[in-house]
Design a protein around this motif. Structure first.
Motif, mmCIF file in Angstrom:
data_model
loop_
_atom_site.group_PDB
_atom_site.id
_atom_site.type_symbol
_atom_site.label_atom_id
_atom_site.label_comp_id
_atom_site.label_asym_id
_atom_site.label_seq_id
_atom_site.Cartn_x
_atom_site.Cartn_y
_atom_site.Cartn_z
ATOM 1 N N TYR A 6 -7.401 22.095 -0.678
ATOM 2 C CA TYR A 6 -7.033 21.186 -1.762
ATOM 3 C C TYR A 6 -5.520 21.031 -1.837
ATOM 4 O O TYR A 6 -4.990 19.934 -1.931
ATOM 5 N N LYS A 7 -4.851 22.173 -1.798
ATOM 6 C CA LYS A 7 -3.385 22.139 -1.940
ATOM 7 C C LYS A 7 -2.749 21.342 -0.814
ATOM 8 O O LYS A 7 -1.815 20.583 -1.036
ATOM 9 N N GLU A 8 -3.277 21.560 0.377
ATOM 10 C CA GLU A 8 -2.703 20.855 1.522
ATOM 11 C C GLU A 8 -2.872 19.339 1.364
ATOM 12 O O GLU A 8 -1.940 18.572 1.615
ATOM 13 N N ILE A 9 -4.037 18.927 0.928
ATOM 14 C CA ILE A 9 -4.260 17.484 0.751
ATOM 15 C C ILE A 9 -3.364 16.958 -0.367
ATOM 16 O O ILE A 9 -2.748 15.905 -0.249
ATOM 17 N N GLU A 10 -3.272 17.721 -1.461
ATOM 18 C CA GLU A 10 -2.438 17.270 -2.580
ATOM 19 C C GLU A 10 -0.985 17.096 -2.152
ATOM 20 O O GLU A 10 -0.335 16.132 -2.529
ATOM 21 N N ARG A 11 -0.503 18.030 -1.343
ATOM 22 C CA ARG A 11 0.873 17.909 -0.822
ATOM 23 C C ARG A 11 1.033 16.613 -0.042
ATOM 24 O O ARG A 11 2.005 15.898 -0.190
ATOM 25 N N LYS A 12 0.042 16.308 0.779
ATOM 26 C CA LYS A 12 0.120 15.089 1.587
ATOM 27 C C LYS A 12 0.153 13.840 0.711
ATOM 28 O O LYS A 12 0.841 12.876 1.016
ATOM 29 N N TYR A 13 -0.620 13.878 -0.386
ATOM 30 C CA TYR A 13 -0.638 12.739 -1.295
ATOM 31 C C TYR A 13 0.734 12.514 -1.915
ATOM 32 O O TYR A 13 1.210 11.386 -2.001
ATOM 33 N N VAL A 14 1.360 13.593 -2.374
ATOM 34 C CA VAL A 14 2.671 13.467 -3.015
ATOM 35 C C VAL A 14 3.650 12.826 -2.036
ATOM 36 O O VAL A 14 4.387 11.897 -2.379
ATOM 37 N N ILE A 15 3.626 13.287 -0.795
ATOM 38 C CA ILE A 15 4.548 12.765 0.216
ATOM 39 C C ILE A 15 4.250 11.305 0.517
ATOM 40 O O ILE A 15 5.134 10.461 0.556
ATOM 41 N N LYS A 16 2.958 11.023 0.685
ATOM 42 C CA LYS A 16 2.551 9.653 1.019
ATOM 43 C C LYS A 16 2.986 8.668 -0.067
ATOM 44 O O LYS A 16 3.532 7.606 0.222
ATOM 45 N N LYS A 17 2.740 9.054 -1.316
ATOM 46 C CA LYS A 17 3.084 8.191 -2.439
ATOM 47 C C LYS A 17 4.587 7.945 -2.473
ATOM 48 O O LYS A 17 5.046 6.837 -2.690
ATOM 49 N N GLN A 18 5.327 9.034 -2.256
ATOM 50 C CA GLN A 18 6.780 8.924 -2.297
ATOM 51 C C GLN A 18 7.301 7.987 -1.199
ATOM 52 O O GLN A 18 8.129 7.117 -1.462
ATOM 53 N N ILE A 19 6.791 8.166 -0.007
ATOM 54 C CA ILE A 19 7.226 7.313 1.105
ATOM 55 C C ILE A 19 6.948 5.852 0.779
ATOM 56 O O ILE A 19 7.795 4.978 0.935
ATOM 57 N N CYS A 20 5.749 5.625 0.265
ATOM 58 C CA CYS A 20 5.318 4.280 -0.061
ATOM 59 C C CYS A 20 6.250 3.638 -1.093
ATOM 60 O O CYS A 20 6.661 2.479 -0.960
ATOM 61 N N GLU A 21 6.602 4.408 -2.109
ATOM 62 C CA GLU A 21 7.450 3.867 -3.168
ATOM 63 C C GLU A 21 8.894 3.717 -2.697
ATOM 64 O O GLU A 21 9.583 2.779 -3.094
ATOM 65 N N ASN A 22 9.338 4.621 -1.840
ATOM 66 C CA ASN A 22 10.681 4.482 -1.277
ATOM 67 C C ASN A 22 10.788 3.230 -0.422
ATOM 68 O O ASN A 22 11.807 2.539 -0.460
ATOM 69 N N GLU A 23 9.743 2.976 0.310
ATOM 70 C CA GLU A 23 9.751 1.769 1.138
ATOM 71 C C GLU A 23 9.851 0.515 0.270
ATOM 72 O O GLU A 23 10.560 -0.434 0.604
ATOM 73 N N ALA A 24 9.152 0.533 -0.855
ATOM 74 C CA ALA A 24 9.202 -0.601 -1.778
ATOM 75 C C ALA A 24 10.623 -0.761 -2.331
ATOM 76 O O ALA A 24 11.142 -1.871 -2.429
ATOM 77 N N LYS A 25 11.242 0.357 -2.673
ATOM 78 C CA LYS A 25 12.631 0.299 -3.173
ATOM 79 C C LYS A 25 13.566 -0.261 -2.112
ATOM 80 O O LYS A 25 14.477 -1.027 -2.403
ATOM 81 N N PHE A 26 13.313 0.180 -0.876
ATOM 82 C CA PHE A 26 14.139 -0.276 0.238
ATOM 83 C C PHE A 26 14.025 -1.789 0.406
ATOM 84 O O PHE A 26 15.028 -2.492 0.577
ATOM 85 N N ARG A 27 12.796 -2.292 0.301
ATOM 86 C CA ARG A 27 12.588 -3.729 0.433
ATOM 87 C C ARG A 27 13.337 -4.481 -0.662
ATOM 88 O O ARG A 27 13.901 -5.549 -0.439
ATOM 89 N N LYS A 28 13.328 -3.885 -1.846
ATOM 90 C CA LYS A 28 13.992 -4.530 -2.963
ATOM 91 C C LYS A 28 15.502 -4.605 -2.713
ATOM 92 O O LYS A 28 16.134 -5.645 -2.908
ATOM 93 N N ARG A 29 16.054 -3.487 -2.235
ATOM 94 C CA ARG A 29 17.495 -3.475 -1.989
ATOM 95 C C ARG A 29 17.871 -4.497 -0.921
ATOM 96 O O ARG A 29 18.869 -5.190 -1.042
ATOM 97 N N GLN A 30 17.058 -4.558 0.099
ATOM 98 C CA GLN A 30 17.295 -5.536 1.164
ATOM 99 C C GLN A 30 17.309 -6.956 0.610
ATOM 100 O O GLN A 30 18.170 -7.763 0.937
ATOM 101 N N LEU A 31 16.344 -7.197 -0.261
ATOM 102 C CA LEU A 31 16.204 -8.528 -0.847
ATOM 103 C C LEU A 31 17.406 -8.850 -1.728
ATOM 104 O O LEU A 31 17.902 -9.984 -1.745
#
Ligand SMILES: Nc1ncnc2c1ncn2[C@@H]1O[C@H](COP(=O)(O)OP(=O)(O)O)[C@@H](O)[C@H]1O
Ligand SMILES: [Mg+2]
Ligand SMILES: [Zn+2]
Length: 338
Positions: A6-31
């Protein structure tokens, strides 16, 4: 299941979500760099929020509500301008939104269901996959009740050929109804398990996948395994040839999953130990009221010859026997493709 998993999967979720949101921020800055007009609107939005925040904090009651409402309207107004601008510049409406892998839980792995925090179905399936990597998720995206094509089954009756009063199409329609009932009544103690018999290419694995897809989407854990591999896992766990912890977890999952699909029974090599283990799996799951689906290319009389009474009596008494008839769909598909 192991809390470490469970813990291992939860860790992966936190990372995945963060990457996803960082990418969105990056797109915004580019724009913002690309479109100064857009950057201006974004600044304006921030300014509105800051100004109103002061007002909202200093007020109470109705006045506070009015201030909040005003802020919302103001921001929406600016947002509309920004949306228009994006569209004019050729960007998709969702361009700036984070691209979550799972839209249901936005990659948190959790969901609110009837006021209760529950694991999202994507999390549950990951849990199964962690210990059961073999499950071919791609295939169940292709083979499910929505893609089920009755056209592959002939509507011509042929008693001599199919040894049935029904046409293959009538027959498969009956089986489909049984399968859907199985999915709806998965919790019901009186719901029997399913035994799929029939020649190669008559759609047994397809139907199992339909059920798997339906149940996974409802949040149940489903394990799919071919009989030979299932027996290998059991033998390894029992006699512990390699003292493999992962395999032990797989073995335990065989008994814990809500639904176990054993495909291609009769293709495994049998010996006494394997017999006993097969019986153990079928019987333990019956005792625990957990549903099992078994499919086999053998006919009932052949099964009778291969497997001993103990196995057969469990199958006969507790399984709905579905006989798949028809021509090999693999050939039909190939002909269409050629
Ligand atoms: N109802 C169906 N609709 C569309 N394709 C099907 C259907 N049933 C089976 N197929 C296809 O026919 C082929 C053989 O089916 P399969 O389930 O593997 O047969 P079996 O397990 O009985 O040997 C596969 O390519 C499968 O995708
Ligand atoms: Mg098959
Ligand atoms: Zn999810």
């Amino acid at each position: 299941m192991n809390p470490e998993v469970y813990k291992e999967i939860e860790r992966k979720y936190v990372i995945k979500k963060q990457i996803c949101e960082n990418e969105a921020k990056f797109r915004k800055r580019q724009l913002e760099n690309e479109l100064p007009e857009f950057a201006k609107l974004e600044k304006e939005k921030n300014k509105v929020a800051i100004n109103f925040a002061r007002e909202i904090l200093s007020q109470t009651g109705v006045e506070k509500e009015i201030a909040e409402e005003n802020m919302k309207l103001k921001i929406e107004e600016i947002q509309k301008k920004a949306d228009k601008l994006l569209k004019k510049s050729g960007y998709d409406k969702d361009y700036l939104a984070p691209k979550y892998e799972c839209k249901l839980c936005e990659d948190t792995g959790r969901m609110l269901l009837k006021g209760e925090q529950k694991y999202c179905k994507c999390f549950i399936q990951k849990l199964v996959n962690m210990t059961y990597k073999q499950y071919n998720i791609l295939k169940i995206e292709e083979e499910n009740f929505n893609t089920f094509d009755i056209g592959y089954y002939s509507d011509k009756k042929d008693n001599a050929k199919y040894k049935s009063e029904n046409s293959p199409r009538e027959n498969i329609e009956k089986i489909r109804t049984i399968a859907q009932k199985f999915c709806d009544n998965i919790h019901d103690k009186n719901q029997k398990n399913l035994l799929f018999v029939g020649n190669t290419g008559t759609g047994k694995t397809f139907m199992s996948n339909c059920i798997a897809y339906d149940l996974i989407n409802k949040g149940y854990t489903v394990i799919y395994q071919t009989a030979p591999l299932l027996m290998d896992i059991a033998m390894e766990a029992k006699y512990n040839y390699n003292n493999d912890l992962k395999n032990k977890q797989k073995y335990n999952a065989i008994f814990e999953a809500d639904v176990l699909i054993i495909d291609d029974l009769g293709t495994e090599t049998l010996n006494n130990n394997r017999f006993t283990e097969l019986f153990n799996i079928i019987n333990t799951r019956l005792l625990k009221d957990k549903k099992t689906i078994i499919s086999t290319n053998l006919m009932l009389n052949e099964l009778n010859e291969e497997y001993d009474e103990r196995v057969m009596s469990r199958l006969i008494g507790n399984y709905i026997i579905c006989k798949f008839i028809g021509d090999d769909i693999r050939f039909k598909k190939k002909k269409i493709a050629d």
